[in-house]
Design a protein around this motif. Structure first.
Motif, mmCIF file in Angstrom:
data_model
loop_
_atom_site.group_PDB
_atom_site.id
_atom_site.type_symbol
_atom_site.label_atom_id
_atom_site.label_comp_id
_atom_site.label_asym_id
_atom_site.label_seq_id
_atom_site.Cartn_x
_atom_site.Cartn_y
_atom_site.Cartn_z
ATOM 1 N N ASN A 13 117.774 -111.013 -40.615
ATOM 2 C CA ASN A 13 118.274 -111.324 -41.943
ATOM 3 C C ASN A 13 117.207 -111.899 -42.863
ATOM 4 O O ASN A 13 117.527 -112.465 -43.897
ATOM 5 C CB ASN A 13 119.447 -112.298 -41.855
ATOM 6 N N TYR A 25 116.405 -108.843 -50.468
ATOM 7 C CA TYR A 25 117.264 -109.446 -49.456
ATOM 8 C C TYR A 25 118.062 -108.358 -48.752
ATOM 9 O O TYR A 25 118.478 -107.381 -49.379
ATOM 10 C CB TYR A 25 118.204 -110.462 -50.105
ATOM 11 N N SER A 27 121.112 -106.275 -47.068
ATOM 12 C CA SER A 27 122.535 -106.131 -47.344
ATOM 13 C C SER A 27 123.273 -105.875 -46.028
ATOM 14 O O SER A 27 122.657 -105.563 -45.005
ATOM 15 C CB SER A 27 122.779 -104.985 -48.320
ATOM 16 N N GLN A 28 124.573 -105.989 -46.071
ATOM 17 C CA GLN A 28 125.379 -105.790 -44.862
ATOM 18 C C GLN A 28 125.525 -104.314 -44.522
ATOM 19 O O GLN A 28 125.589 -103.939 -43.361
ATOM 20 C CB GLN A 28 126.758 -106.414 -45.042
ATOM 21 N N HIS A 29 125.606 -103.465 -45.552
ATOM 22 C CA HIS A 29 125.824 -102.033 -45.347
ATOM 23 C C HIS A 29 124.829 -101.249 -46.195
ATOM 24 O O HIS A 29 124.401 -101.690 -47.251
ATOM 25 C CB HIS A 29 127.245 -101.641 -45.739
ATOM 26 N N ASP A 38 125.591 -99.799 -40.827
ATOM 27 C CA ASP A 38 125.369 -101.241 -40.793
ATOM 28 C C ASP A 38 124.175 -101.514 -39.899
ATOM 29 O O ASP A 38 123.537 -100.585 -39.410
ATOM 30 C CB ASP A 38 126.621 -102.001 -40.349
#
Length: 98
Positions: A13, A25, A27-29, A38
């Motif tokens: 992360n 940064y 992202s989740q998906h 993912d």
């Protein structure tokens, strides 16, 4: 989301700093060529997105037919094959069998 060869869990992360100072940064998906991924390369997000889109399309198609008025069964079948099936089947070659 960043893909890299580091195996440390603390790096999954962490943001990436580009040479000119821009910070990206994770992202989740991630969507690539219409397929949602993912960080674990699971396709749950893709299936949820396509299920929602196919349900919306099927609801719109079903409003065109009624027992007393509307399109014939042949026209409804043609709409189903041309509008609903491509949405539901998109990317199935990638995630089927996982």
């Amino acid at each position: 989301m960043h893909f890299h060869n580091k195996t440390n869990d603390l790096t999954t992360n962490s943001p990436v700093t580009l040479p000119h100072g821009t910070i990206i940064y994770p992202s989740q998906h991630l969507r690539g060529l219409g397929v949602w991924l993912d960080s674990k390369l699971l396709f749950n997000c893709h299936v949820q997105q396509k299920t929602a889109a196919a349900t919306r399309t099927l609801n719109m198609i079903s409003r065109l037919s009624n027992s007393e008025w509307g399109l014939s069964a042949t026209a409804m079948r043609q709409l189903y094959y041309t509008c609903f099936t491509p949405i539901a089947d998109y990317g199935v070659e990638v995630w089927w069998g996982l």
